[in-house]
Design a protein around this motif. Structure first.
Motif, mmCIF file in Angstrom:
data_model
loop_
_atom_site.group_PDB
_atom_site.id
_atom_site.type_symbol
_atom_site.label_atom_id
_atom_site.label_comp_id
_atom_site.label_asym_id
_atom_site.label_seq_id
_atom_site.Cartn_x
_atom_site.Cartn_y
_atom_site.Cartn_z
ATOM 1 N N ALA A 239 107.623 53.102 115.048
ATOM 2 C CA ALA A 239 107.433 52.268 116.228
ATOM 3 C C ALA A 239 106.113 52.647 116.870
ATOM 4 O O ALA A 239 105.602 53.748 116.675
ATOM 5 C CB ALA A 239 108.584 52.452 117.217
ATOM 6 N N ASP A 240 105.561 51.721 117.647
ATOM 7 C CA ASP A 240 104.363 52.024 118.417
ATOM 8 C C ASP A 240 104.343 51.142 119.648
ATOM 9 O O ASP A 240 104.968 50.074 119.679
ATOM 10 C CB ASP A 240 103.098 51.808 117.590
ATOM 11 N N LEU A 241 103.605 51.594 120.680
ATOM 12 C CA LEU A 241 103.627 50.928 121.980
ATOM 13 C C LEU A 241 102.295 50.269 122.280
ATOM 14 O O LEU A 241 101.236 50.908 122.203
ATOM 15 C CB LEU A 241 103.965 51.946 123.074
ATOM 16 N N ASP A 242 102.353 48.992 122.615
ATOM 17 C CA ASP A 242 101.190 48.240 123.081
ATOM 18 C C ASP A 242 101.115 48.431 124.595
ATOM 19 O O ASP A 242 101.913 47.876 125.346
ATOM 20 C CB ASP A 242 101.372 46.768 122.718
ATOM 21 N N LEU A 243 100.142 49.239 125.039
ATOM 22 C CA LEU A 243 100.054 49.601 126.457
ATOM 23 C C LEU A 243 99.581 48.443 127.331
ATOM 24 O O LEU A 243 99.803 48.457 128.544
ATOM 25 C CB LEU A 243 99.112 50.795 126.624
ATOM 26 N N VAL A 244 98.923 47.453 126.754
ATOM 27 C CA VAL A 244 98.461 46.302 127.530
ATOM 28 C C VAL A 244 99.627 45.427 127.956
ATOM 29 O O VAL A 244 99.712 44.981 129.104
ATOM 30 C CB VAL A 244 97.441 45.474 126.721
ATOM 31 N N HIS A 245 100.545 45.198 127.032
ATOM 32 C CA HIS A 245 101.688 44.324 127.314
ATOM 33 C C HIS A 245 102.979 45.102 127.582
ATOM 34 O O HIS A 245 104.017 44.490 127.836
ATOM 35 C CB HIS A 245 101.908 43.375 126.140
ATOM 36 N N ASN A 246 102.918 46.443 127.504
ATOM 37 C CA ASN A 246 104.123 47.267 127.661
ATOM 38 C C ASN A 246 105.210 46.850 126.677
ATOM 39 O O ASN A 246 106.391 46.751 127.036
ATOM 40 C CB ASN A 246 104.656 47.193 129.097
ATOM 41 N N VAL A 247 104.796 46.620 125.434
ATOM 42 C CA VAL A 247 105.723 46.172 124.390
ATOM 43 C C VAL A 247 105.734 47.180 123.253
ATOM 44 O O VAL A 247 104.673 47.626 122.796
ATOM 45 C CB VAL A 247 105.324 44.783 123.855
ATOM 46 N N PRO A 285 109.038 47.629 105.464
ATOM 47 C CA PRO A 285 107.916 47.880 106.376
ATOM 48 C C PRO A 285 108.007 49.305 106.912
ATOM 49 O O PRO A 285 108.743 49.592 107.846
ATOM 50 C CB PRO A 285 108.137 46.846 107.483
ATOM 51 N N ASN A 286 107.250 50.208 106.315
ATOM 52 C CA ASN A 286 107.444 51.636 106.582
ATOM 53 C C ASN A 286 106.720 52.136 107.817
ATOM 54 O O ASN A 286 107.165 53.085 108.456
ATOM 55 C CB ASN A 286 106.978 52.447 105.373
ATOM 56 N N ASP A 287 105.590 51.497 108.176
ATOM 57 C CA ASP A 287 104.832 52.000 109.318
ATOM 58 C C ASP A 287 104.228 50.852 110.105
ATOM 59 O O ASP A 287 103.875 49.804 109.532
ATOM 60 C CB ASP A 287 103.719 52.943 108.855
ATOM 61 N N VAL A 288 104.117 51.056 111.421
ATOM 62 C CA VAL A 288 103.442 50.106 112.309
ATOM 63 C C VAL A 288 102.559 50.895 113.271
ATOM 64 O O VAL A 288 102.927 51.989 113.703
ATOM 65 C CB VAL A 288 104.443 49.241 113.101
ATOM 66 N N LYS A 289 101.387 50.342 113.588
ATOM 67 C CA LYS A 289 100.482 50.984 114.530
ATOM 68 C C LYS A 289 99.754 49.927 115.350
ATOM 69 O O LYS A 289 99.345 48.889 114.834
ATOM 70 C CB LYS A 289 99.439 51.831 113.793
ATOM 71 N N ILE A 290 99.565 50.216 116.642
ATOM 72 C CA ILE A 290 98.735 49.400 117.517
ATOM 73 C C ILE A 290 97.361 50.050 117.603
ATOM 74 O O ILE A 290 97.255 51.258 117.837
ATOM 75 C CB ILE A 290 99.357 49.293 118.924
ATOM 76 N N ASP A 291 96.290 49.262 117.417
ATOM 77 C CA ASP A 291 94.950 49.841 117.496
ATOM 78 C C ASP A 291 94.359 49.626 118.889
ATOM 79 O O ASP A 291 95.007 49.069 119.789
ATOM 80 C CB ASP A 291 94.044 49.286 116.392
ATOM 81 N N HIS A 292 93.108 50.047 119.084
ATOM 82 C CA HIS A 292 92.472 49.995 120.394
ATOM 83 C C HIS A 292 92.114 48.576 120.823
ATOM 84 O O HIS A 292 91.710 48.356 121.967
ATOM 85 C CB HIS A 292 91.207 50.863 120.399
ATOM 86 N N GLU A 293 92.258 47.623 119.919
ATOM 87 C CA GLU A 293 92.018 46.226 120.258
ATOM 88 C C GLU A 293 93.325 45.449 120.381
ATOM 89 O O GLU A 293 93.325 44.218 120.424
ATOM 90 C CB GLU A 293 91.129 45.574 119.191
ATOM 91 N N ASN A 294 94.419 46.175 120.436
ATOM 92 C CA ASN A 294 95.754 45.597 120.572
ATOM 93 C C ASN A 294 96.144 44.688 119.416
ATOM 94 O O ASN A 294 96.783 43.652 119.599
ATOM 95 C CB ASN A 294 95.908 44.857 121.901
ATOM 96 N N LEU A 321 99.180 44.445 106.657
ATOM 97 C CA LEU A 321 98.972 43.198 107.384
ATOM 98 C C LEU A 321 98.531 43.509 108.807
ATOM 99 O O LEU A 321 98.854 44.571 109.351
ATOM 100 C CB LEU A 321 100.255 42.363 107.407
ATOM 101 N N LYS A 322 97.827 42.579 109.415
ATOM 102 C CA LYS A 322 97.310 42.759 110.767
ATOM 103 C C LYS A 322 97.465 41.467 111.551
ATOM 104 O O LYS A 322 97.243 40.381 111.016
ATOM 105 C CB LYS A 322 95.836 43.147 110.709
#
Length: 350
Positions: A239-247, A285-294, A321-322
């Motif tokens: 899991a990962d957190l999108d800090l812009v949308h709090n999702v 789907p083994n991994d998910v990541k949010i980058d600095h551009e959301n 995928l992105k």
């Protein structure tokens, strides 16, 4: 003998000006110097079919892909499990910390790392490493160069969520805590969201407590908050957190997809919708990541076939995928709430 994950890293240079990229491979191999590959294959030290990408992370124009040593003819320890700190601007190793024997157990499986930086000095830097194999969270203090092990009942698997069927392969996992995600800073600390792989529940605890090496186990147990339940068949490796949308975004193994949760809402089955699903593109789907551009990055790797069946290397097995996080949550319960919606949600939750 401890189960150690030896990690090789691929760095893929990206062009952010182009259409969001997609990478895919039938098999993964490496560039070798001279004739060393042939010698390694002949001796059995290197088995190309055993390569399987498992994790991703993006930093600026680089995408890092980890490839643990899942299978080997002769598994052997070539170095102690350690934390490595790199200066990515200079491609330079700055620091190495090897874990002491009292931090790990024979069944330890370290599945990731999340770093908390609350200030410019080392005294404000901590790392949290889930130990999925032995149900623990390892905490590392950079200033003191010290690591300690924290055990908790909430780090264990749920027997009701231990049966999987992915890619036509049925298997049983008793995997404990595999993911730790940090919330935005609050009063000098962060909340750590965590969950075991074999579970559908979400938990939360303050990092302030974890930074106390000698915190009594009963105090920590009482401080863990059960946030809610994502619903049936929602086991997630990452899991990962999108800090812009709090999702928060979750991998969804049993549903070949990705789900999301707006952390400002109550965690219920209805508020954690499946937003992506494809039995081919997103098989395991083994991994998910949010980058600095959301942007949300997703790695799928057909891991159930790799571990318990056979991979067909004549077809694509590994995919990255992105997609923009804002696009994925648009029109779903995860979309950012208006002030009025926030007020209504607060009233419902209290």
């Amino acid at each position: 003998m401890k189960l150690l994950w030896f990690v090789l890293v691929i760095i893929v240079h990206l062009s952010v000006a182009l259409v969001p990229p997609e990478f895919q491979w039938k098999a993964v191999d490496f560039a070798w110097k001279f004739n060393t590959r042939e010698a390694a294959v002949s001796s059995g030290d290197y088995i190309p079919e055993n390569n399987m990408p498992a994790g991703i992370a993006r930093w600026h124009d680089k995408l890092f892909i980890t490839i643990p040593r899942w299978k080997e003819a002769n598994v052997r320890q070539v170095g102690a499990p350690a934390i490595l700190v790199f200066d990515l601007h200079e491609n330079k190793l700055l620091h190495r910390h090897e874990f002491n024997d009292d931090v790990l157990k024979e069944s330890s499986v370290l599945t990731g790392i999340v770093v908390e930086n609350l200030g410019p000095c080392p005294c404000d830097s901590f790392a949290y490493i889930p130990d999925m194999g032995s149900n623990a969270l390892i905490v590392y203090n950079l200033e003191q160069n010290d690591a300690w092990r924290i055990e908790n009942q909430y780090f264990h698997f749920d027997p009701h969520s231990s049966v999987y069927n992915v890619g036509g392969v049925e298997f049983y996992w008793n995997d404990g805590i595999s993911t730790a995600v940090l919330s935005p800073p609050r009063k000098g600390h962060r909340d750590i969201y965590f969950h075991p792989t074999s579970s559908t529940k979400q938990f939360r605890v303050s990092s302030k407590l974890l930074k106390d090496k000698n915190i009594p186990r009963e105090v920590l147990f009482g401080a863990v908050e059960v946030i809610g339940d994502r619903g049936p068949l929602s086991q997630a490796t990452a899991a990962d957190l999108d800090l812009v949308h709090n999702v928060m975004f979750y991998s969804q193994l049993s549903r070949n997809g990705i789900s999301c949760w707006n952390t400002e809402k109550a965690m219920t089955k209805e508020n954690v919708p499946l937003i992506l699903s494809d039995c081919v593109l997103l098989e395991f789907p083994n991994d998910v990541k949010i980058d600095h551009e959301n942007n949300l990055w997703i790695l799928s790797n057909r891991q159930s076939r790799f571990l318990y069946d056979t991979l067909n290397h004549s077809v694509v097995n590994f995919r990255i995928l992105k997609a923009p996080a804002s696009t994925l949550i648009k029109g779903t319960p995860c979309e950012k709430m208006s002030p009025i919606q926030k007020a209504i949600s607060f009233i419902k939750n209290t």
